[in-house]
Design an enzyme around this catalytic site. Structure first.
Site, PDB file in Angstrom:
ATOM      1  N   LEU A 145     -35.111 -11.291 -32.048  1.00 19.42           N
ATOM      2  CA  LEU A 145     -35.505 -12.373 -31.153  1.00 19.42           C
ATOM      3  C   LEU A 145     -36.978 -12.660 -31.399  1.00 19.42           C
ATOM      4  CD1 LEU A 145     -33.907 -11.281 -27.727  1.00 19.42           C
ATOM      5  CD2 LEU A 145     -33.000 -12.946 -29.371  1.00 19.42           C
ATOM      6  N   ASP A 146     -37.383 -13.895 -31.183  1.00 16.09           N
ATOM      7  CA  ASP A 146     -38.801 -14.231 -31.284  1.00 16.09           C
ATOM      8  C   ASP A 146     -39.603 -13.392 -30.294  1.00 16.09           C
ATOM      9  OD1 ASP A 146     -38.185 -16.195 -33.124  1.00 16.09           O
ATOM     10  OD2 ASP A 146     -38.171 -17.814 -31.638  1.00 16.09           O
ATOM     11  N   ARG A 147     -40.859 -13.180 -30.610  1.00 18.48           N
ATOM     12  CA  ARG A 147     -41.743 -12.436 -29.706  1.00 18.48           C
ATOM     13  C   ARG A 147     -41.713 -13.022 -28.302  1.00 18.48           C
ATOM     14  NH1 ARG A 147     -47.089 -13.167 -27.944  1.00 18.48           N
ATOM     15  NH2 ARG A 147     -47.184 -15.097 -29.138  1.00 18.48           N
TER      16      ARG A 147
END
Length: 223
Positions: A68-70
């Site tokens: 997942l993106d940060r």
């Protein structure tokens, strides 16, 4: 200490909760990633604190399967052995895994549901940003459904049929409804409307590597 990421954002990973375990067995480790934490380590040493390193401190065999993106919170699955890693990797590759996200987007969506079918590619001069590319982009599809309408925003259920980088963020932008608090794609009031990216991976459904049974893991949306 805050440290800058390559895209200009400072990296200040949350310290609590250190690791939220939703499920663990001999084959899989299911975690809830909080907003602001990298899934895997960045190149600089000061970006080494990440979900994978925290997991491996407790479970030395744990290996990341997807990311997942940060800025995105929610359910992440890791494999506990090479066989499970291959099994899960094939499920992602063959689109057997179902993912459901909750998002709040700018403006009031007129329709109740729909699908975005727009190919994506990297916007190289502005990487890691992505863009719609009708000529050279990779196929990308996202189903969306309205959960609730607010005064200046809409809460959506998003179901990506493909797994491209920044897919949900770019697809919502293409509809004219950027995700609130999105530092890459939102501007003005849409950016200022939330202190964090309003995108959460609420559930993930997969076939368990041990016996193929269908399992769903869920983490309630925090916003």
């Amino acid at each position: 200490m805050n440290t800058p990421l390559s895209n200009g954002f400072e990296y200040d990973p949350p310290l609590a909760p250190w690791l939220t375990i939703l499920h663990v067995d001999d084959d899989i480790l299911v975690l809830a990633k909080q907003y602001g934490l990298l899934c895997v380590a960045g190149k600089p040493a000061e970006h080494g604190d990440c979900l994978e390193s925290r997991a491996r401190a407790e479970y030395t065999n744990a290996r990341i399967v997807h990311r997942l993106d940060r800025e995105t919170s929610g359910v992440v699955i890791m494999a506990m052995n090479p066989k499970a890693h291959r099994h899960l990797g094939l499920q992602f590759e063959r689109r057997k895994i179902r993912k459901r996200y909750v998002a709040r987007v700018w403006g009031r969506m007129k329709d109740d549901r729909g699908i975005v079918d727009q190919p994506l590619s990297c916007d190289w001069p502005n990487r890691p940003k992505q863009m719609i590319d009708l000529e050279n982009g990779r196929p990308a599809q996202t189903e969306w459904e309205v959960l609730a309408r607010e005064e200046n925003a809409t809460r959506l259920l998003l179901s990506p049929l493909t797994g491209r980088s920044h897919q949900l963020r770019v697809h919502m932008l293409s509809l004219g409804h950027p995700i609130l608090g999105d530092g890459f794609y939102a501007t003005g009031p849409a950016l200022a409307a939330a202190k964090r990216l309003q995108l959460h991976a609420e559930s993930l459904t997969l076939h368990h590597p041990s016996d193929g049974t269908l399992r769903t893991f869920t983490e309630p949306c925090p916003f």
